[in-house]
Write an enzyme that holds these catalytic residues in place. Structure first.
Site, short mmCIF file in Angstrom:
data_model
loop_
_atom_site.label_atom_id
_atom_site.label_comp_id
_atom_site.label_asym_id
_atom_site.label_seq_id
_atom_site.Cartn_x
_atom_site.Cartn_y
_atom_site.Cartn_z
CG ASN A 10 60.99 -14.78 -15.69
OD1 ASN A 10 61.73 -15.15 -14.78
ND2 ASN A 10 61.05 -13.56 -16.21
CD1 TRP A 11 58.36 -19.94 -12.25
CD2 TRP A 11 59.47 -21.14 -10.72
NE1 TRP A 11 57.90 -21.24 -12.31
CE2 TRP A 11 58.56 -21.99 -11.39
CE3 TRP A 11 60.28 -21.67 -9.71
CZ2 TRP A 11 58.44 -23.35 -11.08
CZ3 TRP A 11 60.16 -23.02 -9.40
CH2 TRP A 11 59.24 -23.85 -10.08
CE LYS A 12 59.03 -11.46 -14.13
NZ LYS A 12 58.40 -10.20 -14.42
CG HIS A 96 63.22 -10.19 -18.10
ND1 HIS A 96 62.79 -9.11 -17.36
CD2 HIS A 96 62.12 -10.96 -18.31
CE1 HIS A 96 61.49 -9.24 -17.14
NE2 HIS A 96 61.07 -10.36 -17.69
CD GLU A 98 61.35 -8.10 -14.17
OE1 GLU A 98 61.88 -9.16 -13.81
OE2 GLU A 98 60.11 -7.98 -14.34
CD GLU A 168 58.88 -10.88 -21.25
OE1 GLU A 168 58.10 -11.71 -20.78
OE2 GLU A 168 59.85 -10.43 -20.63
N GLY A 174 54.01 -7.39 -15.37
CA GLY A 174 53.65 -7.31 -13.96
C GLY A 174 52.67 -6.18 -13.64
CB SER A 214 49.82 -8.78 -17.75
OG SER A 214 50.52 -7.92 -16.85
N GLY A 235 55.26 -14.54 -16.10
CA GLY A 235 55.78 -14.25 -14.77
C GLY A 235 54.75 -14.65 -13.71
N GLY A 236 53.94 -13.66 -13.29
CA GLY A 236 52.98 -13.85 -12.20
C GLY A 236 52.16 -15.13 -12.29
#
Ligand code: PGA
Length: 255
Positions: A10-12, A96, A98, A168, A174, A214, A235-236
């Site tokens: 997930n590159w956001k 998600h 976010e 999640e 994150g 994470s 993500g990261g």
């Protein structure tokens, strides 16, 4: 285990189309045509087309990070499933945390998106998970149940075969804090039990439930080794081909 691992990036709101193309090309050369693990990359809308071209001859699949549940029309700023299919997206991340937090998406709206995606041949990755306050108040399983059943309302068993659940925990996204493998397994096991009750043993046994929050090469082996963890939404660590490649390797070793 008959469930194939899925490692989804997930590159956001990261990577321009050019940067996305570069990262996707590196991932495509790591994965090549090896489909032992299902690898998915989810760039921002503007990068979808170039990423799609970069992964074209590999086994890497394309996903979007959102959609709007209408075919076309006066919805300024939104993107339809047909537009996503036109650039060969197969998956779409929905619900998600976010989006729930910053864009106030409700379970009912997420459910509309889930059903519309399935009707329009896109596979939803439905995200659910509790906040730190909810976990500390002992509400984790209630929250997960509400989000799961709310998101899946009206989805039948055949829809379930085209859908992935992502657990999640919001406090782990994150933040560098990962749920321990045991904590994650407990919730994944509960989600599978809920699917058993809501659908059947067969649906519960087949549905992939992936972990996000994470996940990185240092903790992936232990998380992925849990019986009810079928992959990761990353993500990261998905923004770098070396760490993303290591995560794919972790899943391959266990396959
Ligand atoms: P993270 O993000 O790996 O950076 O914690 C996961 C996600 O939000 O999907």
């Amino acid at each position: 285990m008959s469930r194939k691992y899925i490692i989804a990036g997930n590159w956001k709101m990261n990577k321009t189309p050019e940067e996305g193309k570069e990262l996707a090309s590196e991932i495509a050369s790591i994965v090549s045509k090896d489909a032992t693990v299902e690898v998915v990359v989810c760039p921002a809308f503007v990068a979808l087309e170039r990423v799609s071209q970069a992964i074209e001859s590999s086994a890497v699949r394309l996903g979007a990070q959102n959609l709007y549940p209408k075919t076309s029309g006066a919805y300024t700023g939104e993107v339809s499933p047909e537009m996503l299919r036109a650039v060969f997206a197969k998956y779409v991340i929905l619900g998600h945390s976010e989006r729930r937090e910053h864009f106030h998406e409700s379970d009912a709206f997420i459910n509309e998106k889930v059903k519309f995606s399935l009707e329009n041949l896109l596979k939803p990755i439905l995200c659910i998970g509790e906040t730190l306050e909810q976990r500390e108040a002992g509400e984790t399983l209630d929250v997960v149940k509400t989000q799961l059943l709310g998101g899946l309302d009206g989805v039948d068993a055949s829809g379930m075969s085209n859908l992935v659940i992502a657990y999640e925990p919001v406090w782990a996204i994150g933040t560098g804090k990962t749920a321990t493998p045991e904590m994650a397994q407990e919730v994944h096991g509960s989600i599978r039990s809920l699917l058993k009750e809501a659908y059947s043993d067969a649906v519960a046994a087949k549905t992939r439930i992936i972990y996000g929050g994470s996940m990185k090469p240092a903790n992936a082996d232990d998380l992925l080794a849990q019986p009810d963890i079928d992959g990761g939404l990353i993500g990261g660590a998905s923004l770098d081909s070396k760490s993303f490649g290591d995560l794919i390797d972790s899943a391959r070793k266990l396959s």
